[in-house]
Write an enzyme that holds these catalytic residues in place. Structure first.
Site, PDB file in Angstrom:
ATOM      1  N   MET A  85      -8.378   7.487   9.382  1.00  0.00           N
ATOM      2  CA  MET A  85      -9.005   8.203   8.271  1.00  0.00           C
ATOM      3  C   MET A  85     -10.170   9.288   8.368  1.00  0.00           C
ATOM      4  O   MET A  85     -11.067   9.317   7.984  1.00  0.00           O
ATOM      5  CB  MET A  85      -9.516   7.291   7.313  1.00  0.00           C
ATOM      6  CG  MET A  85      -8.433   6.165   6.940  1.00  0.00           C
ATOM      7  SD  MET A  85      -9.270   4.989   5.511  1.00  0.00           S
ATOM      8  CE  MET A  85      -9.809   3.682   6.915  1.00  0.00           C
ATOM      9  N   ASP A  99       0.873  -1.392  -0.003  1.00  0.00           N
ATOM     10  CA  ASP A  99       0.002  -0.128   0.078  1.00  0.00           C
ATOM     11  C   ASP A  99       0.884   1.306   0.077  1.00  0.00           C
ATOM     12  O   ASP A  99       1.906   1.167   0.241  1.00  0.00           O
ATOM     13  CB  ASP A  99      -0.740   0.094   1.357  1.00  0.00           C
ATOM     14  CG  ASP A  99      -1.880  -0.837   1.440  1.00  0.00           C
ATOM     15  OD1 ASP A  99      -2.286  -1.512   0.123  1.00  0.00           O
ATOM     16  OD2 ASP A  99      -2.673  -1.022   2.246  1.00  0.00           O
ATOM     17  N   LYS A 124      -4.193   2.816  -2.930  1.00  0.00           N
ATOM     18  CA  LYS A 124      -5.437   3.004  -3.304  1.00  0.00           C
ATOM     19  C   LYS A 124      -5.567   4.522  -2.923  1.00  0.00           C
ATOM     20  O   LYS A 124      -5.311   5.018  -2.006  1.00  0.00           O
ATOM     21  CB  LYS A 124      -6.211   2.380  -2.165  1.00  0.00           C
ATOM     22  CG  LYS A 124      -6.313   0.929  -2.512  1.00  0.00           C
ATOM     23  CD  LYS A 124      -7.378   0.219  -1.747  1.00  0.00           C
ATOM     24  CE  LYS A 124      -6.921  -1.265  -1.236  1.00  0.00           C
ATOM     25  NZ  LYS A 124      -7.723  -1.659  -0.308  1.00  0.00           N
TER      26      LYS A 124
HETATM   27  N1  SAH Z   1      -4.215  -1.006   8.562  1.00  0.00           N
HETATM   28  C1  SAH Z   1      -3.968   0.248   9.237  1.00  0.00           C
HETATM   29  C2  SAH Z   1      -5.247   1.247   8.852  1.00  0.00           C
HETATM   30  C3  SAH Z   1      -5.485   1.702   7.539  1.00  0.00           C
HETATM   31  S1  SAH Z   1      -6.453   2.853   7.249  1.00  0.00           S
HETATM   32  C4  SAH Z   1      -3.628   0.011  10.408  1.00  0.00           C
HETATM   33  O1  SAH Z   1      -3.867  -0.851  11.271  1.00  0.00           O
HETATM   34  O2  SAH Z   1      -2.872   1.068  10.979  1.00  0.00           O
HETATM   35  C5  SAH Z   1      -5.403   4.046   7.017  1.00  0.00           C
HETATM   36  C6  SAH Z   1      -5.626   5.173   7.988  1.00  0.00           C
HETATM   37  O3  SAH Z   1      -4.540   4.720   9.155  1.00  0.00           O
HETATM   38  C7  SAH Z   1      -4.923   6.554   8.024  1.00  0.00           C
HETATM   39  O4  SAH Z   1      -5.920   7.149   7.349  1.00  0.00           O
HETATM   40  C8  SAH Z   1      -4.657   7.066   9.296  1.00  0.00           C
HETATM   41  O5  SAH Z   1      -5.735   7.520  10.035  1.00  0.00           O
HETATM   42  C9  SAH Z   1      -4.181   5.958   9.891  1.00  0.00           C
HETATM   43  N2  SAH Z   1      -2.730   5.625   9.804  1.00  0.00           N
HETATM   44  C10 SAH Z   1      -1.905   4.763   9.422  1.00  0.00           C
HETATM   45  N3  SAH Z   1      -0.440   4.893   9.373  1.00  0.00           N
HETATM   46  C11 SAH Z   1      -0.656   5.987  10.118  1.00  0.00           C
HETATM   47  C12 SAH Z   1       0.717   6.850  10.637  1.00  0.00           C
HETATM   48  N4  SAH Z   1       1.910   6.467  10.554  1.00  0.00           N
HETATM   49  N5  SAH Z   1       0.195   8.082  11.332  1.00  0.00           N
HETATM   50  C13 SAH Z   1      -1.102   8.355  11.484  1.00  0.00           C
HETATM   51  N6  SAH Z   1      -1.947   7.629  11.040  1.00  0.00           N
HETATM   52  C14 SAH Z   1      -1.729   6.866  10.312  1.00  0.00           C
END
Ligand code: SAH
Length: 477
Positions: free
Chosen positions: A386, A251, A273
Protein backbone atom coordinates in the site's frame (compact mmCIF):
# COMPACT_ATOMS: atom_id res chain seq x y z
CA UNK A 1 -21.66 -43.03 -24.51
CA UNK A 2 -19.62 -45.82 -26.06
CA UNK A 3 -18.17 -47.22 -22.86
CA UNK A 4 -20.12 -47.81 -19.67
CA UNK A 5 -17.95 -47.53 -16.57
CA UNK A 6 -18.47 -50.48 -14.25
CA UNK A 7 -16.49 -51.44 -11.17
CA UNK A 8 -15.42 -55.06 -11.30
CA UNK A 9 -14.64 -57.07 -8.23
CA UNK A 10 -11.29 -58.69 -9.00
CA UNK A 11 -10.51 -60.15 -5.61
CA UNK A 12 -9.07 -63.69 -6.03
CA UNK A 13 -9.87 -63.62 -9.74
CA UNK A 14 -7.36 -65.16 -12.11
CA UNK A 15 -6.02 -62.50 -14.49
CA UNK A 16 -3.52 -63.00 -17.26
CA UNK A 17 -0.92 -60.42 -18.18
CA UNK A 18 0.94 -61.06 -21.41
CA UNK A 19 4.36 -59.43 -21.72
CA UNK A 20 6.94 -58.85 -19.00
CA UNK A 21 8.12 -55.26 -19.48
CA UNK A 22 7.54 -51.97 -17.67
CA UNK A 23 4.02 -51.54 -19.04
CA UNK A 24 3.08 -55.04 -17.93
CA UNK A 25 4.46 -54.23 -14.48
CA UNK A 26 2.20 -51.19 -14.17
CA UNK A 27 -0.82 -53.23 -15.15
CA UNK A 28 0.14 -56.00 -12.72
CA UNK A 29 0.41 -53.48 -9.90
CA UNK A 30 -3.05 -52.17 -10.74
CA UNK A 31 -4.52 -55.68 -10.74
CA UNK A 32 -2.80 -56.52 -7.45
CA UNK A 33 -4.28 -53.42 -5.82
CA UNK A 34 -7.70 -54.83 -6.61
CA UNK A 35 -6.74 -58.20 -5.10
CA UNK A 36 -6.45 -60.19 -8.34
CA UNK A 37 -4.44 -63.40 -8.76
CA UNK A 38 -2.00 -62.58 -11.53
CA UNK A 39 -0.19 -64.84 -13.97
CA UNK A 40 2.31 -63.14 -16.23
CA UNK A 41 3.52 -64.83 -19.39
CA UNK A 42 6.55 -63.65 -21.37
CA UNK A 43 9.93 -64.73 -22.65
CA UNK A 44 11.65 -62.16 -20.45
CA UNK A 45 10.70 -60.33 -17.27
CA UNK A 46 11.93 -56.94 -16.18
CA UNK A 47 13.33 -56.69 -12.64
CA UNK A 48 10.11 -55.46 -10.99
CA UNK A 49 8.04 -58.29 -12.41
CA UNK A 50 10.72 -60.82 -11.52
CA UNK A 51 10.83 -59.70 -7.92
CA UNK A 52 7.04 -59.95 -7.57
CA UNK A 53 7.40 -63.50 -8.79
CA UNK A 54 10.28 -64.26 -6.45
CA UNK A 55 8.24 -63.32 -3.40
CA UNK A 56 5.28 -65.27 -4.74
CA UNK A 57 3.02 -62.28 -5.20
CA UNK A 58 2.39 -63.30 -8.80
CA UNK A 59 3.08 -66.34 -10.96
CA UNK A 60 5.41 -65.91 -13.96
CA UNK A 61 5.61 -68.34 -16.85
CA UNK A 62 8.59 -68.01 -19.15
CA UNK A 63 7.13 -69.13 -22.45
CA UNK A 64 6.17 -67.86 -25.87
CA UNK A 65 2.70 -66.33 -25.53
CA UNK A 66 1.37 -68.21 -28.58
CA UNK A 67 2.48 -71.52 -27.09
CA UNK A 68 0.95 -70.73 -23.74
CA UNK A 69 -2.49 -69.61 -24.92
CA UNK A 70 -4.59 -72.72 -25.28
CA UNK A 71 -8.38 -72.34 -25.44
CA UNK A 72 -8.67 -73.79 -21.95
CA UNK A 73 -6.26 -71.21 -20.52
CA UNK A 74 -8.05 -68.36 -22.20
CA UNK A 75 -11.43 -69.51 -20.93
CA UNK A 76 -10.10 -69.93 -17.42
CA UNK A 77 -8.81 -66.38 -17.30
CA UNK A 78 -11.23 -63.78 -15.93
CA UNK A 79 -9.45 -60.93 -17.71
CA UNK A 80 -6.53 -60.63 -20.07
CA UNK A 81 -4.21 -57.68 -20.40
CA UNK A 82 -2.04 -57.91 -23.45
CA UNK A 83 1.10 -55.81 -23.08
CA UNK A 84 3.57 -57.45 -25.42
CA UNK A 85 4.07 -54.34 -27.55
CA UNK A 86 3.83 -56.58 -30.65
CA UNK A 87 0.88 -55.62 -32.88
CA UNK A 88 0.67 -58.95 -34.75
CA UNK A 89 0.81 -60.96 -31.59
CA UNK A 90 -1.71 -58.56 -30.06
CA UNK A 91 -4.14 -59.17 -32.90
CA UNK A 92 -3.74 -62.91 -32.60
CA UNK A 93 -4.38 -62.85 -28.84
CA UNK A 94 -7.31 -60.47 -29.21
CA UNK A 95 -9.02 -62.70 -31.79
CA UNK A 96 -8.59 -65.78 -29.64
CA UNK A 97 -9.94 -64.07 -26.54
CA UNK A 98 -12.86 -62.56 -28.38
CA UNK A 99 -13.75 -65.92 -29.90
CA UNK A 100 -13.80 -67.52 -26.47
CA UNK A 101 -15.54 -64.66 -24.67
CA UNK A 102 -12.79 -63.60 -22.29
CA UNK A 103 -12.44 -59.87 -21.77
CA UNK A 104 -9.24 -58.46 -23.15
CA UNK A 105 -7.44 -55.14 -23.14
CA UNK A 106 -4.50 -54.60 -25.46
CA UNK A 107 -2.43 -51.74 -24.14
CA UNK A 108 -2.38 -48.71 -26.47
CA UNK A 109 -4.38 -50.54 -29.19
CA UNK A 110 -7.91 -49.28 -28.82
CA UNK A 111 -9.30 -51.47 -31.60
CA UNK A 112 -7.94 -54.54 -29.81
CA UNK A 113 -9.79 -53.82 -26.58
CA UNK A 114 -13.11 -55.05 -25.32
CA UNK A 115 -12.78 -52.86 -22.30
CA UNK A 116 -10.56 -49.90 -21.48
CA UNK A 117 -9.24 -48.81 -18.13
CA UNK A 118 -9.92 -45.29 -16.92
CA UNK A 119 -7.54 -42.93 -15.16
CA UNK A 120 -8.13 -43.46 -11.46
CA UNK A 121 -8.18 -41.30 -8.36
CA UNK A 122 -7.82 -43.76 -5.55
CA UNK A 123 -9.14 -42.76 -2.14
CA UNK A 124 -10.03 -46.30 -1.26
CA UNK A 125 -12.87 -47.12 -0.77
CA UNK A 126 -13.79 -44.05 -2.84
CA UNK A 127 -12.58 -44.50 -6.39
CA UNK A 128 -13.04 -41.94 -9.14
CA UNK A 129 -12.63 -43.18 -12.70
CA UNK A 130 -12.09 -40.78 -15.59
CA UNK A 131 -12.35 -41.94 -19.14
CA UNK A 132 -12.09 -40.18 -22.48
CA UNK A 133 -13.46 -43.33 -24.14
CA UNK A 134 -9.97 -43.87 -25.47
CA UNK A 135 -9.96 -40.54 -27.34
CA UNK A 136 -7.59 -38.47 -25.25
CA UNK A 137 -5.87 -40.40 -22.44
CA UNK A 138 -3.58 -37.48 -21.60
CA UNK A 139 -6.59 -35.20 -21.14
CA UNK A 140 -8.16 -37.81 -18.87
CA UNK A 141 -4.97 -37.84 -16.83
CA UNK A 142 -5.00 -34.07 -16.54
CA UNK A 143 -8.57 -34.14 -15.32
CA UNK A 144 -7.49 -36.76 -12.83
CA UNK A 145 -4.80 -34.41 -11.51
CA UNK A 146 -7.41 -31.73 -10.96
CA UNK A 147 -9.69 -34.10 -9.10
CA UNK A 148 -6.70 -35.37 -7.10
CA UNK A 149 -6.24 -31.85 -5.80
CA UNK A 150 -9.89 -31.48 -4.87
CA UNK A 151 -10.29 -34.61 -2.83
CA UNK A 152 -8.56 -34.69 0.53
CA UNK A 153 -5.93 -37.42 0.79
CA UNK A 154 -7.78 -39.03 3.69
CA UNK A 155 -11.23 -39.00 2.10
CA UNK A 156 -11.26 -42.78 2.25
CA UNK A 157 -11.37 -42.57 6.04
CA UNK A 158 -14.68 -40.72 5.81
CA UNK A 159 -16.21 -43.34 3.53
CA UNK A 160 -14.92 -46.10 5.79
CA UNK A 161 -16.37 -44.42 8.87
CA UNK A 162 -19.71 -43.99 7.15
CA UNK A 163 -19.58 -47.65 6.16
CA UNK A 164 -18.90 -48.74 9.73
CA UNK A 165 -21.80 -46.61 11.04
CA UNK A 166 -24.35 -47.89 8.55
CA UNK A 167 -25.95 -50.56 10.70
CA UNK A 168 -26.21 -48.35 13.75
CA UNK A 169 -27.70 -45.53 11.70
CA UNK A 170 -30.20 -47.92 10.18
CA UNK A 171 -31.37 -48.94 13.63
CA UNK A 172 -31.56 -45.38 14.86
CA UNK A 173 -33.40 -44.13 11.73
CA UNK A 174 -35.51 -46.97 10.35
CA UNK A 175 -37.30 -44.64 7.93
CA UNK A 176 -35.43 -44.00 4.72
CA UNK A 177 -36.02 -40.25 4.52
CA UNK A 178 -34.81 -39.51 8.04
CA UNK A 179 -31.80 -41.72 7.43
CA UNK A 180 -31.01 -39.74 4.35
CA UNK A 181 -31.32 -36.46 6.23
CA UNK A 182 -28.92 -37.88 8.80
CA UNK A 183 -26.33 -38.68 6.13
CA UNK A 184 -26.69 -35.28 4.48
CA UNK A 185 -26.04 -33.71 7.82
CA UNK A 186 -23.20 -36.10 8.61
CA UNK A 187 -21.23 -35.27 5.46
CA UNK A 188 -21.63 -31.54 5.87
CA UNK A 189 -20.94 -31.60 9.61
CA UNK A 190 -17.66 -30.51 11.09
CA UNK A 191 -17.14 -34.04 12.38
CA UNK A 192 -16.61 -35.10 8.77
CA UNK A 193 -13.73 -32.65 8.52
CA UNK A 194 -12.36 -34.00 11.78
CA UNK A 195 -12.49 -37.56 10.46
CA UNK A 196 -10.64 -36.55 7.32
CA UNK A 197 -8.12 -34.63 9.43
CA UNK A 198 -7.71 -37.75 11.62
CA UNK A 199 -8.73 -35.84 14.72
CA UNK A 200 -10.23 -37.49 17.74
CA UNK A 201 -13.98 -37.96 17.39
CA UNK A 202 -16.66 -39.22 19.81
CA UNK A 203 -17.58 -42.92 19.96
CA UNK A 204 -20.11 -44.10 17.38
CA UNK A 205 -23.28 -43.76 19.43
CA UNK A 206 -22.40 -40.34 20.82
CA UNK A 207 -21.44 -39.20 17.36
CA UNK A 208 -24.76 -40.27 15.83
CA UNK A 209 -26.75 -38.56 18.58
CA UNK A 210 -24.65 -35.45 18.30
CA UNK A 211 -25.36 -35.12 14.60
CA UNK A 212 -29.01 -36.16 14.96
CA UNK A 213 -29.73 -33.39 17.48
CA UNK A 214 -27.51 -30.83 15.90
CA UNK A 215 -29.98 -29.17 13.58
CA UNK A 216 -29.29 -25.70 14.86
CA UNK A 217 -25.57 -26.24 14.95
CA UNK A 218 -23.29 -23.24 14.86
CA UNK A 219 -21.38 -22.89 11.67
CA UNK A 220 -17.72 -22.28 11.29
CA UNK A 221 -15.52 -19.59 9.78
CA UNK A 222 -12.61 -20.28 7.49
CA UNK A 223 -10.20 -17.39 7.34
CA UNK A 224 -8.46 -18.04 4.07
CA UNK A 225 -5.60 -16.37 2.26
CA UNK A 226 -6.41 -16.18 -1.44
CA UNK A 227 -2.90 -15.24 -2.55
CA UNK A 228 -2.06 -12.33 -4.83
CA UNK A 229 -4.20 -13.29 -7.81
CA UNK A 230 -3.02 -16.30 -9.81
CA UNK A 231 -5.54 -18.95 -8.73
CA UNK A 232 -2.90 -21.66 -8.96
CA UNK A 233 -1.17 -20.08 -5.98
CA UNK A 234 -4.02 -21.13 -3.69
CA UNK A 235 -3.19 -23.92 -1.30
CA UNK A 236 -4.96 -27.23 -1.71
CA UNK A 237 -6.61 -26.69 1.64
CA UNK A 238 -7.86 -23.25 0.64
CA UNK A 239 -9.39 -24.73 -2.49
CA UNK A 240 -11.09 -27.51 -0.56
CA UNK A 241 -12.62 -25.22 2.05
CA UNK A 242 -13.58 -22.69 -0.60
CA UNK A 243 -15.65 -25.36 -2.23
CA UNK A 244 -17.28 -26.34 1.03
CA UNK A 245 -18.28 -22.89 2.13
CA UNK A 246 -21.93 -21.85 2.04
CA UNK A 247 -21.11 -18.16 2.20
CA UNK A 248 -17.98 -16.40 0.97
CA UNK A 249 -17.11 -12.89 2.14
CA UNK A 250 -14.30 -11.56 0.04
CA UNK A 251 -12.17 -8.45 -0.27
CA UNK A 252 -11.85 -6.45 -3.45
CA UNK A 253 -8.28 -7.67 -3.64
CA UNK A 254 -9.31 -11.27 -4.31
CA UNK A 255 -8.98 -11.96 -8.02
CA UNK A 256 -11.99 -12.94 -10.15
CA UNK A 257 -10.16 -16.14 -11.14
CA UNK A 258 -10.05 -17.23 -7.51
CA UNK A 259 -13.73 -16.37 -7.02
CA UNK A 260 -14.51 -18.63 -9.98
CA UNK A 261 -13.49 -21.55 -7.77
CA UNK A 262 -16.15 -20.92 -5.16
CA UNK A 263 -18.97 -23.49 -5.08
CA UNK A 264 -21.62 -22.58 -7.63
CA UNK A 265 -24.45 -22.37 -5.15
CA UNK A 266 -22.53 -20.52 -2.45
CA UNK A 267 -23.50 -16.97 -1.58
CA UNK A 268 -20.77 -14.56 -2.63
CA UNK A 269 -20.57 -11.28 -0.74
CA UNK A 270 -18.10 -8.56 -1.64
CA UNK A 271 -16.99 -6.63 1.40
CA UNK A 272 -14.42 -4.47 -0.35
CA UNK A 273 -12.93 -1.70 1.71
CA UNK A 274 -11.83 1.63 0.46
CA UNK A 275 -9.26 3.70 2.31
CA UNK A 276 -10.72 5.94 4.96
CA UNK A 277 -13.86 4.18 6.15
CA UNK A 278 -12.26 1.00 7.52
CA UNK A 279 -13.81 0.97 10.95
CA UNK A 280 -17.42 1.28 9.84
CA UNK A 281 -16.93 -1.35 7.19
CA UNK A 282 -15.09 -3.64 9.57
CA UNK A 283 -18.05 -3.65 11.91
CA UNK A 284 -20.44 -4.70 9.22
CA UNK A 285 -18.04 -7.41 8.08
CA UNK A 286 -17.92 -8.70 11.62
CA UNK A 287 -21.72 -8.66 11.76
CA UNK A 288 -21.99 -10.64 8.56
CA UNK A 289 -19.45 -13.20 9.74
CA UNK A 290 -21.26 -13.74 13.01
CA UNK A 291 -24.74 -13.71 11.50
CA UNK A 292 -24.01 -16.42 8.96
CA UNK A 293 -21.96 -18.57 11.29
CA UNK A 294 -24.65 -18.49 13.97
CA UNK A 295 -27.15 -19.51 11.32
CA UNK A 296 -25.14 -22.72 10.95
CA UNK A 297 -23.37 -21.77 7.75
CA UNK A 298 -19.81 -22.49 6.81
CA UNK A 299 -18.48 -19.04 6.17
CA UNK A 300 -15.34 -18.39 4.21
CA UNK A 301 -13.64 -15.09 4.89
CA UNK A 302 -11.44 -14.78 1.85
CA UNK A 303 -8.65 -12.24 1.95
CA UNK A 304 -6.08 -11.24 -0.62
CA UNK A 305 -2.58 -12.57 0.02
CA UNK A 306 -2.22 -13.87 3.54
CA UNK A 307 -4.84 -12.99 6.13
CA UNK A 308 -2.24 -12.18 8.78
CA UNK A 309 -0.07 -9.88 6.68
CA UNK A 310 -1.58 -6.38 6.71
CA UNK A 311 -4.92 -8.10 6.49
CA UNK A 312 -6.55 -7.37 9.83
CA UNK A 313 -7.18 -11.08 10.10
CA UNK A 314 -6.42 -11.00 13.80
CA UNK A 315 -9.12 -8.41 14.49
CA UNK A 316 -11.84 -10.43 12.82
CA UNK A 317 -10.94 -13.43 14.93
CA UNK A 318 -11.51 -11.51 18.14
CA UNK A 319 -15.20 -11.21 17.44
CA UNK A 320 -15.43 -14.92 16.62
CA UNK A 321 -13.84 -15.78 19.93
CA UNK A 322 -16.31 -13.55 21.74
CA UNK A 323 -19.20 -15.29 20.01
CA UNK A 324 -17.68 -18.74 20.56
CA UNK A 325 -17.65 -19.45 16.86
CA UNK A 326 -14.99 -21.89 15.79
CA UNK A 327 -12.62 -21.07 12.99
CA UNK A 328 -9.73 -22.32 10.92
CA UNK A 329 -6.99 -20.24 9.35
CA UNK A 330 -5.46 -21.09 6.01
CA UNK A 331 -2.36 -19.12 5.12
CA UNK A 332 -1.98 -17.61 1.68
CA UNK A 333 0.92 -16.41 -0.40
CA UNK A 334 1.40 -12.84 0.61
CA UNK A 335 1.84 -10.15 -2.06
CA UNK A 336 5.52 -9.59 -1.22
CA UNK A 337 6.27 -13.26 -1.81
CA UNK A 338 4.02 -13.74 -4.82
CA UNK A 339 4.95 -10.51 -6.61
CA UNK A 340 8.67 -10.92 -6.02
CA UNK A 341 8.56 -14.46 -7.41
CA UNK A 342 6.60 -13.42 -10.49
CA UNK A 343 8.88 -10.46 -11.10
CA UNK A 344 12.13 -12.40 -10.58
CA UNK A 345 13.20 -10.54 -7.43
CA UNK A 346 14.87 -12.78 -4.84
CA UNK A 347 13.85 -11.16 -1.56
CA UNK A 348 17.07 -12.24 0.10
CA UNK A 349 20.36 -12.86 -1.62
CA UNK A 350 23.76 -13.77 -0.24
CA UNK A 351 25.45 -10.81 -1.92
CA UNK A 352 22.71 -8.21 -1.88
CA UNK A 353 20.23 -8.64 0.95
CA UNK A 354 20.60 -10.46 4.19
CA UNK A 355 17.11 -9.67 5.40
CA UNK A 356 13.77 -8.53 4.15
CA UNK A 357 11.27 -6.16 5.74
CA UNK A 358 7.56 -6.12 5.02
CA UNK A 359 6.22 -2.65 5.69
CA UNK A 360 3.16 -0.64 4.88
CA UNK A 361 3.06 3.06 4.14
CA UNK A 362 -0.48 3.95 3.28
CA UNK A 363 -1.37 6.61 5.82
CA UNK A 364 0.21 9.01 8.22
CA UNK A 365 -0.10 6.53 11.07
CA UNK A 366 1.81 3.82 9.36
CA UNK A 367 4.47 6.24 8.09
CA UNK A 368 5.01 7.79 11.51
CA UNK A 369 5.64 4.49 13.21
CA UNK A 370 8.35 3.37 10.80
CA UNK A 371 11.91 3.17 12.04
CA UNK A 372 13.61 5.04 9.20
CA UNK A 373 17.11 4.59 10.52
CA UNK A 374 16.92 0.83 10.34
CA UNK A 375 14.96 0.88 7.07
CA UNK A 376 17.75 2.90 5.47
CA UNK A 377 20.41 0.27 6.28
CA UNK A 378 22.29 -1.35 3.44
CA UNK A 379 21.98 -4.95 2.25
CA UNK A 380 18.34 -5.47 2.90
CA UNK A 381 15.15 -5.59 0.89
CA UNK A 382 12.12 -3.51 1.75
CA UNK A 383 8.78 -4.77 0.47
CA UNK A 384 6.21 -2.00 0.71
CA UNK A 385 2.49 -2.74 0.81
CA UNK A 386 0.00 0.00 0.00
CA UNK A 387 2.86 2.37 -0.76
CA UNK A 388 1.55 4.31 -3.76
CA UNK A 389 -0.11 7.22 -2.02
CA UNK A 390 2.78 7.99 0.29
CA UNK A 391 5.60 7.14 -2.08
CA UNK A 392 7.09 10.64 -1.83
CA UNK A 393 7.38 10.47 1.97
CA UNK A 394 8.77 6.97 1.66
CA UNK A 395 11.58 7.81 -0.74
CA UNK A 396 12.48 11.15 0.79
CA UNK A 397 12.70 9.71 4.30
CA UNK A 398 14.82 6.77 3.17
CA UNK A 399 17.18 9.14 1.39
CA UNK A 400 17.26 11.52 4.34
CA UNK A 401 18.43 8.65 6.53
CA UNK A 402 21.18 7.75 4.11
CA UNK A 403 19.78 5.49 1.41
CA UNK A 404 21.27 6.32 -1.98
CA UNK A 405 18.93 7.80 -4.59
CA UNK A 406 20.35 5.19 -6.98
CA UNK A 407 19.11 2.30 -4.84
CA UNK A 408 17.35 -0.02 -7.30
CA UNK A 409 13.65 -0.52 -6.95
CA UNK A 410 10.86 -2.32 -8.71
CA UNK A 411 7.16 -1.59 -8.71
CA UNK A 412 4.96 -4.61 -9.34
CA UNK A 413 1.40 -3.76 -10.24
CA UNK A 414 -1.24 -6.54 -10.35
CA UNK A 415 1.45 -9.06 -9.48
CA UNK A 416 0.95 -12.70 -10.58
CA UNK A 417 -2.02 -11.72 -12.74
CA UNK A 418 -2.36 -11.61 -16.51
CA UNK A 419 -2.02 -7.83 -16.39
CA UNK A 420 1.09 -7.74 -14.18
CA UNK A 421 3.38 -4.77 -14.83
CA UNK A 422 6.90 -4.44 -13.52
CA UNK A 423 8.58 -1.06 -13.57
CA UNK A 424 12.22 -0.99 -12.52
CA UNK A 425 14.01 2.16 -11.57
CA UNK A 426 15.77 3.96 -8.73
CA UNK A 427 14.70 5.25 -5.37
CA UNK A 428 15.15 8.92 -6.23
CA UNK A 429 12.64 8.52 -9.01
CA UNK A 430 9.92 6.56 -7.21
CA UNK A 431 7.03 9.04 -7.24
CA UNK A 432 7.87 10.12 -10.73
CA UNK A 433 7.71 6.52 -11.96
CA UNK A 434 4.37 5.96 -10.28
CA UNK A 435 2.92 9.07 -11.87
CA UNK A 436 4.44 8.58 -15.28
CA UNK A 437 3.26 4.99 -15.61
CA UNK A 438 -0.06 5.67 -13.92
CA UNK A 439 0.54 2.81 -11.49
CA UNK A 440 -2.64 1.76 -9.77
CA UNK A 441 -3.39 -0.32 -6.73
CA UNK A 442 -2.68 -3.11 -6.01
CA UNK A 443 1.04 -2.60 -6.32
CA UNK A 444 4.08 -3.63 -4.34
CA UNK A 445 7.24 -1.57 -4.18
CA UNK A 446 10.50 -3.46 -3.69
CA UNK A 447 13.47 -1.39 -2.65
CA UNK A 448 17.01 -2.75 -2.53
CA UNK A 449 19.72 -4.15 -4.76
CA UNK A 450 17.75 -7.33 -5.47
CA UNK A 451 15.18 -5.29 -7.40
CA UNK A 452 17.70 -4.84 -10.20
CA UNK A 453 18.11 -8.62 -10.55
CA UNK A 454 14.59 -8.76 -11.89
CA UNK A 455 15.89 -7.58 -15.26
CA UNK A 456 17.83 -10.85 -15.57
CA UNK A 457 15.63 -13.25 -13.61
CA UNK A 458 12.22 -12.22 -14.91
CA UNK A 459 10.28 -15.11 -16.42
CA UNK A 460 6.56 -14.47 -16.05
CA UNK A 461 4.93 -13.38 -19.28
CA UNK A 462 1.85 -11.34 -18.61
CA UNK A 463 -0.59 -10.85 -21.41
CA UNK A 464 1.32 -8.55 -23.76
CA UNK A 465 -1.86 -6.93 -25.03
CA UNK A 466 -2.59 -5.56 -21.62
CA UNK A 467 0.80 -4.54 -20.41
CA UNK A 468 4.48 -4.06 -21.15
CA UNK A 469 7.56 -4.34 -19.04
CA UNK A 470 9.97 -1.47 -18.78
CA UNK A 471 12.98 -0.21 -16.93
CA UNK A 472 13.71 3.43 -16.26
CA UNK A 473 16.85 4.78 -14.71
CA UNK A 474 17.40 8.13 -13.12
CA UNK A 475 19.74 10.15 -15.22
CA UNK A 476 21.72 11.23 -12.22
CA UNK A 477 25.17 12.64 -12.37
N1 SAH B 1 -3.03 -9.47 3.10
C1 SAH B 1 -2.47 -9.01 1.86
C2 SAH B 1 -2.09 -7.55 1.90
C3 SAH B 1 -3.25 -6.65 2.07
S1 SAH B 1 -2.76 -4.98 1.97
C4 SAH B 1 -1.25 -9.87 1.51
O1 SAH B 1 -0.80 -10.66 2.32
O2 SAH B 1 -0.80 -9.76 0.39
C5 SAH B 1 -3.09 -4.60 0.29
C6 SAH B 1 -1.80 -4.37 -0.46
O3 SAH B 1 -1.18 -5.60 -0.80
C7 SAH B 1 -1.98 -3.68 -1.77
O4 SAH B 1 -2.14 -2.29 -1.62
C8 SAH B 1 -0.68 -4.01 -2.46
O5 SAH B 1 0.38 -3.23 -1.95
C9 SAH B 1 -0.46 -5.42 -2.00
N2 SAH B 1 -0.97 -6.38 -2.98
C10 SAH B 1 -1.89 -7.33 -2.81
N3 SAH B 1 -2.07 -8.06 -3.92
C11 SAH B 1 -1.24 -7.56 -4.83
C12 SAH B 1 -0.94 -7.88 -6.20
N4 SAH B 1 -1.56 -8.86 -6.82
N5 SAH B 1 0.00 -7.15 -6.83
C13 SAH B 1 0.64 -6.16 -6.20
N6 SAH B 1 0.41 -5.82 -4.93
C14 SAH B 1 -0.51 -6.52 -4.25
Amino acid sequence: MKYLPINIKLEHKHCLVLGGGAVALRKIQMLLKAGARVTCVALEFEAGVASLSENNTIETIEMDVRDYLTDKRIIEAFLIISATGDRDLGEYVFNQAQRLGTWINTVDEKDLCQYITPAIVDRDPIVVAISSSGQAPVLARRIREQIEKLLPAQLGLLAEKAGSLRNLVKQRFPIFMSRRTFWERFFSHRISDDIVAQKKIPDDETLIEHIAQDDSATGEVYLIGAGPGDPELLTIKALRLLQQADVVLHDQLVSPEVLELVRRDAELISVGKSAGNHSVQQESINDLLVKHALAGKRVCRLKGGDPFVFGRGGEELEILIQEKISYQIVPGITAAVGCSAYAGIPLTHRDHARNVLFITAHCKNSIDTLDWRSLAREKQTIAVYMGLLKSDVLSSNLMRYGKSPQTPLAIVENGTRADQRVIRGELGDLSHLIAEHKIKSPAMIFIGEVAALSERLKWFKPDQHITGEQTYYLKSA
